[in-house]
Design a protein around this motif. Sequence first.
Motif, PDB file in Angstrom:
ATOM      1  N   ILE A  93       0.843  -1.290  -0.088  1.00 25.69           N
ATOM      2  CA  ILE A  93      -0.078   0.037  -0.069  1.00 25.69           C
ATOM      3  C   ILE A  93       0.943   1.210   0.028  1.00 25.69           C
ATOM      4  O   ILE A  93       0.478   2.251  -0.540  1.00 25.69           O
ATOM      5  CB  ILE A  93      -0.965   0.119   1.166  1.00 25.69           C
ATOM      6  CG1 ILE A  93      -1.859  -1.182   1.213  1.00 25.69           C
ATOM      7  CG2 ILE A  93      -1.810   1.238   1.150  1.00 25.69           C
ATOM      8  CD1 ILE A  93      -2.656  -1.541  -0.132  1.00 25.69           C
ATOM      9  N   GLN A  94       1.902   1.081   0.763  1.00 24.09           N
ATOM     10  CA  GLN A  94       3.046   2.242   0.785  1.00 24.09           C
ATOM     11  C   GLN A  94       3.313   2.872  -0.865  1.00 24.09           C
ATOM     12  O   GLN A  94       3.298   3.598  -1.185  1.00 24.09           O
ATOM     13  CB  GLN A  94       4.110   1.890   1.568  1.00 24.09           C
ATOM     14  CG  GLN A  94       4.251   2.001   3.035  1.00 24.09           C
ATOM     15  CD  GLN A  94       5.607   1.642   3.622  1.00 24.09           C
ATOM     16  OE1 GLN A  94       5.792   0.698   3.955  1.00 24.09           O
ATOM     17  NE2 GLN A  94       6.294   2.839   3.784  1.00 24.09           N
ATOM     18  N   GLU A 110     -11.746   3.760  -2.205  1.00 23.97           N
ATOM     19  CA  GLU A 110     -11.947   2.414  -3.081  1.00 23.97           C
ATOM     20  C   GLU A 110     -11.012   1.616  -2.945  1.00 23.97           C
ATOM     21  O   GLU A 110     -10.918   0.407  -3.189  1.00 23.97           O
ATOM     22  CB  GLU A 110     -11.959   3.157  -4.559  1.00 23.97           C
ATOM     23  CG  GLU A 110     -13.271   3.738  -4.899  1.00 23.97           C
ATOM     24  CD  GLU A 110     -13.114   3.992  -6.449  1.00 23.97           C
ATOM     25  OE1 GLU A 110     -12.390   3.846  -6.914  1.00 23.97           O
ATOM     26  OE2 GLU A 110     -14.344   4.417  -7.010  1.00 23.97           O
ATOM     27  N   LEU A 111      -9.645   2.144  -2.322  1.00 23.54           N
ATOM     28  CA  LEU A 111      -8.598   1.221  -2.410  1.00 23.54           C
ATOM     29  C   LEU A 111      -8.689  -0.016  -1.534  1.00 23.54           C
ATOM     30  O   LEU A 111      -8.188  -1.207  -2.003  1.00 23.54           O
ATOM     31  CB  LEU A 111      -7.272   2.024  -1.786  1.00 23.54           C
ATOM     32  CG  LEU A 111      -5.886   1.000  -1.719  1.00 23.54           C
ATOM     33  CD1 LEU A 111      -5.660   0.724  -3.158  1.00 23.54           C
ATOM     34  CD2 LEU A 111      -4.792   1.963  -1.221  1.00 23.54           C
ATOM     35  N   CYS A 112      -9.265  -0.081  -0.563  1.00 26.76           N
ATOM     36  CA  CYS A 112      -9.331  -1.230   0.509  1.00 26.76           C
ATOM     37  C   CYS A 112     -10.884  -1.860   0.375  1.00 26.76           C
ATOM     38  O   CYS A 112     -11.226  -2.666   1.203  1.00 26.76           O
ATOM     39  CB  CYS A 112      -8.983  -0.738   1.792  1.00 26.76           C
ATOM     40  SG  CYS A 112      -7.426  -0.151   2.003  1.00 26.76           S
ATOM     41  N   ALA A 113     -11.582  -1.175  -0.460  1.00 26.56           N
ATOM     42  CA  ALA A 113     -13.063  -1.538  -0.650  1.00 26.56           C
ATOM     43  C   ALA A 113     -13.021  -3.276  -0.685  1.00 26.56           C
ATOM     44  O   ALA A 113     -14.178  -3.725  -0.170  1.00 26.56           O
ATOM     45  CB  ALA A 113     -13.684  -1.037  -1.663  1.00 26.56           C
ATOM     46  N   PRO A 114     -12.312  -4.084  -1.435  1.00 27.23           N
ATOM     47  CA  PRO A 114     -12.512  -5.532  -1.635  1.00 27.23           C
ATOM     48  C   PRO A 114     -12.672  -6.188  -0.297  1.00 27.23           C
ATOM     49  O   PRO A 114     -12.931  -7.175  -0.186  1.00 27.23           O
ATOM     50  CB  PRO A 114     -11.405  -5.789  -2.359  1.00 27.23           C
ATOM     51  CG  PRO A 114     -10.919  -4.771  -3.163  1.00 27.23           C
ATOM     52  CD  PRO A 114     -11.315  -3.483  -2.271  1.00 27.23           C
ATOM     53  N   TYR A 115     -12.057  -5.558   1.028  1.00 24.33           N
ATOM     54  CA  TYR A 115     -12.007  -6.261   2.121  1.00 24.33           C
ATOM     55  C   TYR A 115     -13.001  -5.837   3.061  1.00 24.33           C
ATOM     56  O   TYR A 115     -13.071  -6.378   4.404  1.00 24.33           O
ATOM     57  CB  TYR A 115     -10.533  -5.807   2.773  1.00 24.33           C
ATOM     58  CG  TYR A 115      -9.482  -6.231   1.735  1.00 24.33           C
ATOM     59  CD1 TYR A 115      -9.290  -7.516   1.506  1.00 24.33           C
ATOM     60  CD2 TYR A 115      -8.761  -5.108   1.160  1.00 24.33           C
ATOM     61  CE1 TYR A 115      -8.152  -7.616   0.270  1.00 24.33           C
ATOM     62  CE2 TYR A 115      -7.533  -5.570   0.326  1.00 24.33           C
ATOM     63  CZ  TYR A 115      -7.549  -6.764  -0.144  1.00 24.33           C
ATOM     64  OH  TYR A 115      -6.624  -7.236  -0.979  1.00 24.33           O
ATOM     65  N   GLN A 127      -4.814  -4.286   7.653  1.00 27.89           N
ATOM     66  CA  GLN A 127      -3.532  -4.201   7.050  1.00 27.89           C
ATOM     67  C   GLN A 127      -3.612  -3.119   5.847  1.00 27.89           C
ATOM     68  O   GLN A 127      -2.756  -2.456   5.537  1.00 27.89           O
ATOM     69  CB  GLN A 127      -3.086  -5.572   6.500  1.00 27.89           C
ATOM     70  CG  GLN A 127      -3.058  -6.696   7.342  1.00 27.89           C
ATOM     71  CD  GLN A 127      -2.564  -6.424   8.775  1.00 27.89           C
ATOM     72  OE1 GLN A 127      -1.715  -5.748   9.099  1.00 27.89           O
ATOM     73  NE2 GLN A 127      -3.302  -6.927   9.754  1.00 27.89           N
ATOM     74  N   CYS A 128      -4.751  -3.229   5.002  1.00 30.10           N
ATOM     75  CA  CYS A 128      -4.732  -2.360   3.782  1.00 30.10           C
ATOM     76  C   CYS A 128      -4.904  -0.866   4.377  1.00 30.10           C
ATOM     77  O   CYS A 128      -4.186   0.092   3.871  1.00 30.10           O
ATOM     78  CB  CYS A 128      -5.977  -2.580   3.241  1.00 30.10           C
ATOM     79  SG  CYS A 128      -6.117  -1.639   1.590  1.00 30.10           S
ATOM     80  N   VAL A 129      -5.802  -0.592   5.287  1.00 28.17           N
ATOM     81  CA  VAL A 129      -5.819   0.835   5.648  1.00 28.17           C
ATOM     82  C   VAL A 129      -4.791   1.275   6.600  1.00 28.17           C
ATOM     83  O   VAL A 129      -4.337   2.794   6.671  1.00 28.17           O
ATOM     84  CB  VAL A 129      -7.334   1.184   6.374  1.00 28.17           C
ATOM     85  CG1 VAL A 129      -8.401   0.961   5.235  1.00 28.17           C
ATOM     86  CG2 VAL A 129      -7.594  -0.038   7.607  1.00 28.17           C
ATOM     87  N   GLU A 161      -9.135   5.269  12.176  1.00 32.90           N
ATOM     88  CA  GLU A 161      -8.294   4.788  13.201  1.00 32.90           C
ATOM     89  C   GLU A 161      -6.892   3.823  12.969  1.00 32.90           C
ATOM     90  O   GLU A 161      -5.858   4.281  13.337  1.00 32.90           O
ATOM     91  CB  GLU A 161      -8.766   4.364  14.275  1.00 32.90           C
ATOM     92  CG  GLU A 161     -10.028   5.236  15.173  1.00 32.90           C
ATOM     93  CD  GLU A 161      -8.974   6.165  15.772  1.00 32.90           C
ATOM     94  OE1 GLU A 161      -7.805   6.073  16.669  1.00 32.90           O
ATOM     95  OE2 GLU A 161      -9.400   7.417  15.981  1.00 32.90           O
ATOM     96  N   ALA A 162      -7.133   2.926  11.914  1.00 35.94           N
ATOM     97  CA  ALA A 162      -6.146   2.088  11.651  1.00 35.94           C
ATOM     98  C   ALA A 162      -5.295   2.991  10.805  1.00 35.94           C
ATOM     99  O   ALA A 162      -4.068   2.632  10.736  1.00 35.94           O
ATOM    100  CB  ALA A 162      -6.454   1.127  10.854  1.00 35.94           C
TER     101      ALA A 162
END
Length: 402
Positions: A93-94, A110-115, A127-129, A161-162
Amino acid sequence: MAERAVEQCTGRTGVEKVPCYEQLLLPLVKERGVETVMATLGRVASLDSDVARDGHVLAHGIGIAAYSSQEDVARTFARCSPAFQSGCYHGIIQAYFEHAPASSAEAVNELCAPYRGAAGNRWLLFQCVHGMGHGLTMVHGHVLPEALRGCDLLSDGWDREACYGGAFMENIVNATAPHHAGAGLMARQGSTGSSHAAHAHGVKQADSAVVAAAAPQALRFKALDPADPHYPCSILEERYQLACYGMQTSAMLHLNGGDIAAAAGACDGAPPPMRAPCYQSLGRDISSYTLQDPDQSIRLCSLGSERYRPWCFVGLVKNFVDLTATTESAFAFCAKVPSGPSRMKCHEALGEQIGILKSDLSERSILCDRSERGYVEACRFGARLIQERPAGLPLPANGAGR
């Protein structure tokens, strides 16, 4: 390969050792694959205690090296493992944000939407956010308030928060280990830090002097302040305090030479609502300092004040789960924690991690049933299986929590 890497890097100082391993391992990612290099890192950690302690930073580097394109994030993400506190996921993600630095509300959501959602994976969502926080901090040239504003674009409070936590972690890691893989990526691609950093909403106006000029088109933010163990928490707005104090003992221990008792004393001097989160941060750091040795960890947590000691055990047991995304060592640890409020908090925290690991309620219940007699309900409460707070389970001093 692992044995050869250890042979070449043994004897290097702490500052030199991480780049040494990076030079040997990261070029292999494209050639041999993420899975192979992560397995090699695991073998290196078994031979070198410094890597066992600092492998999270190296795992970040593997994730960064694995990234190939914006369209390929999900497939690359799936090749990582939870080892070393899921650093590989965070690195991907970095790298995404380094290649696609625009941080609009639509992009970050949208980036972490699949989870997300009932069919999603809450562990991977975290982990994504969390990785997003690392990436936003890098893409803003390590001007922390700008990164936090990027996290503010997330629509869900848990996600924010994450993300904040990732930003604070990146702030500290970059200050204490400036040669880590993320910093190298910044150097290779050039900083894209915002020129508006001095006006970041997260910094109180009276403290704008802590932002100092550095790069030609960016303002640098002072990551740590040797004169203030509570900085940057002490200058940030209230909405960032929980996540900030959730990482702050890493800064305290860096500044005081690893004095656990002194860090506990500094936590006692935090604003009252933040003392418990500060002790939780201390527990996480103790886990790293002791390489997850239960007896040593309990001894070091006991150096803190009795009032907030249970939250030190919270940080410890959560880290035990975070390291491997499994619960075996965490249950064994809680069984050793002194009985009473501390052990109750340990099982509650373990339940909270189970709630993130497992979306299926029956799976959560099966795992919590492994708690000792008298502590099952604390685990079930933490896992959101029951709503009524068990008797004897302490609340933070400010009364926060369910």
